[in-house]
Design a protein around this motif. Structure first.
Motif, PDB file in Angstrom:
ATOM      1  N   VAL A 102       0.890  -1.335  -0.215  1.00 19.31           N
ATOM      2  CA  VAL A 102       0.059   0.196  -0.094  1.00 19.31           C
ATOM      3  C   VAL A 102       0.601   1.003  -0.099  1.00 19.31           C
ATOM      4  O   VAL A 102       1.997   1.231   0.625  1.00 19.31           O
ATOM      5  N   ASP A 103       0.526   2.194  -0.650  1.00 16.98           N
ATOM      6  CA  ASP A 103       1.050   3.723  -0.899  1.00 16.98           C
ATOM      7  C   ASP A 103       0.228   4.466   0.009  1.00 16.98           C
ATOM      8  O   ASP A 103      -0.914   5.113  -0.578  1.00 16.98           O
ATOM      9  N   PRO A 104       0.538   4.885   1.255  1.00 10.41           N
ATOM     10  CA  PRO A 104      -0.398   5.752   2.210  1.00 10.41           C
ATOM     11  C   PRO A 104      -0.675   6.853   1.524  1.00 10.41           C
ATOM     12  O   PRO A 104      -1.709   7.606   1.796  1.00 10.41           O
ATOM     13  N   SER A 105       0.296   7.443   0.703  1.00 13.18           N
ATOM     14  CA  SER A 105       0.082   8.927   0.441  1.00 13.18           C
ATOM     15  C   SER A 105      -1.195   9.065  -0.761  1.00 13.18           C
ATOM     16  O   SER A 105      -1.605  10.132  -0.823  1.00 13.18           O
ATOM     17  N   GLY A 106      -1.584   7.816  -1.210  1.00 18.54           N
ATOM     18  CA  GLY A 106      -2.844   7.874  -2.195  1.00 18.54           C
ATOM     19  C   GLY A 106      -3.846   8.116  -1.220  1.00 18.54           C
ATOM     20  O   GLY A 106      -5.159   7.923  -1.837  1.00 18.54           O
ATOM     21  N   ILE A 140       4.920  -1.281   2.614  1.00 11.88           N
ATOM     22  CA  ILE A 140       4.577   0.276   2.223  1.00 11.88           C
ATOM     23  C   ILE A 140       5.153   0.554   1.096  1.00 11.88           C
ATOM     24  O   ILE A 140       6.665   0.468   0.928  1.00 11.88           O
ATOM     25  N   ALA A 141       4.662   0.987   0.193  1.00 11.67           N
ATOM     26  CA  ALA A 141       5.518   1.575  -1.406  1.00 11.67           C
ATOM     27  C   ALA A 141       5.351   2.973  -1.609  1.00 11.67           C
ATOM     28  O   ALA A 141       4.544   3.643  -1.356  1.00 11.67           O
ATOM     29  N   ALA A 142       6.472   3.407  -2.151  1.00 19.34           N
ATOM     30  CA  ALA A 142       6.383   4.671  -2.571  1.00 19.34           C
ATOM     31  C   ALA A 142       5.909   4.885  -4.155  1.00 19.34           C
ATOM     32  O   ALA A 142       5.967   3.540  -4.854  1.00 19.34           O
ATOM     33  N   ASN A 143       5.482   6.049  -4.436  1.00 18.61           N
ATOM     34  CA  ASN A 143       5.062   6.035  -6.007  1.00 18.61           C
ATOM     35  C   ASN A 143       6.203   6.817  -6.656  1.00 18.61           C
ATOM     36  O   ASN A 143       6.557   7.790  -6.341  1.00 18.61           O
TER      37      ASN A 143
END
Length: 346
Positions: A102-106, A140-143
């Protein structure tokens, strides 16, 4: 001739599953109707959509569908439902362990910030794991289409949740965009925290990008990595260094990386001794879940039950699952292989 063993009863670890992409199609339709969200035909009557990422426009269309799907997640209950249903679906497919990415920034803007959203996801994961019996963790994944400084923020966030359910750090989105080397500082933060490093590489770009992921990001696993098969020297390095490949056959074909499932070079990877873990990537957009990856590869490459069992073993060995869970799963894989053949081989 006896029937092949049922793949649904083969224990598996699932290491490549994106958060929104794990949503059930029926859940997408229900949540969209609830809030009056208009979905494109490709997510309704033409589902699963016809996709291609062969060019920038193709990827843009794919990303647009993903963003529309993400927009239906409006409440805490929606997030909890998605996680629980993803767990239920993996259990139905023989899953014992899931690392959901999941990318929390989204999602942060709608759920009170990236920390609050991460807390929510981890709580949902704990609840779903308890209710289904599926071992679960978060990557946790960055975009990569966002600024590398954003990735550093996410790496620090991931580091704060080590031993609290976050086991890895990734880098997703179109690997043809941005400069991978610019994300090395974010991955260094995650590496110092002891997180597993799992950037996407070697799907939409070839072996040269895999090398960058290994050299600059110190990848332990590669999201996809399937195109390593094009370079024997690189593939030997991957084998020698124990880099695991998260191969997602159905999405490879759907995005136009390969023309058909028989062209996915899984046999070449296995023959070289590579560690491969099959994953579903985004079932919501590709229409195939975890068990489907095993079933399609069995059919496309005439894989034996012994080969399928070894794929399942490798998925656990490449995971961050607890040692006791891995030990039990490996024993159950041996039992699956030793059992009499029964069922339809679904």
């Amino acid at each position: 001739m006896s029937e092949p063993r049922s793949l649904e009863t083969l224990p598996k670890a699932h290491l490549h599953l994106h958060f929104t992409g794990s949503m059930r199609h029926g859940t997408l339709l229900e949540l969209a109707e609830r809030d009056g969200i208009s979905l494109p035909d490709q997510l309704v009557s033409e589902w699963p959509p016809q996709l291609s990422a062969a060019d920038e426009k193709g990827w843009f269309r794919f990303q647009r569908l993903y963003d529309v799907a993400r927009s239906v997640l409006r409440t805490e209950g929606d997030v909890r439902r998605l996680v629980l249903e993803a767990a239920e679906d993996d259990v139905r497919d023989g899953g014992r362990w899931l690392e959901i990415q999941v990318d929390p920034s989204g999602y942060g803007a709608r759920f009170g910030g990236i920390s609050a959203f991460t807390d929510l996801v981890l709580d949902a994961v704990r609840d779903a794991s308890g209710r289904t019996g599926l071992g679960m963790a978060v990557v946790i994944a960055a975009n990569r289409t966002r600024h590398p400084l954003d990735a550093r923020t996410l790496a620090r966030l991931a580091a704060q949740y080590v031993d609290r359910g976050v086991v890895g750090f990734g880098l997703s989105n179109d690997e043809r965009r941005g400069s991978t080397v610019e994300f090395e500082h974010a991955f260094a933060i995650a590496e110092r925290a002891g997180l597993l490093l799992a950037p996407h590489g070697g799907e939409l770009r070839g072996p040269e990008h895999v090398r960058t992921c290994l050299d600059a990001l110190h990848a332990h696993r590669l999201g996809h990595g399937v195109r390593s098969a094009e370079d024997p020297d690189l593939l030997k390095r991957i084998v020698d260094e124990g880099i695991a490949l998260e191969v997602c056959p159905v999405s490879n074909v759907a995005l136009g990386v390969y023309s058909d499932l028989t062209s996915v070079p899984l046999p070449a990877l296995l023959d070289a001794g590579a560690t491969v873990a099959l994953g579903a990537d985004d079932p919501l957009l590709f229409g195939s879940r975890l068990n489907g990856q095993y079933a399609t590869m069995r059919a496309a490459h005439d894989l034996s039950d012994e080969q399928l069992a070894e794929l399942a073993r490798m998925s656990f060995r490449a995971s961050r699952a607890p040692a006791d869970l891995v030990t039990r799963a490996l024993a159950d894989i041996d039992a699956w292989l030793g059992a009499d053949r029964e069922g339809s081989g679904s």
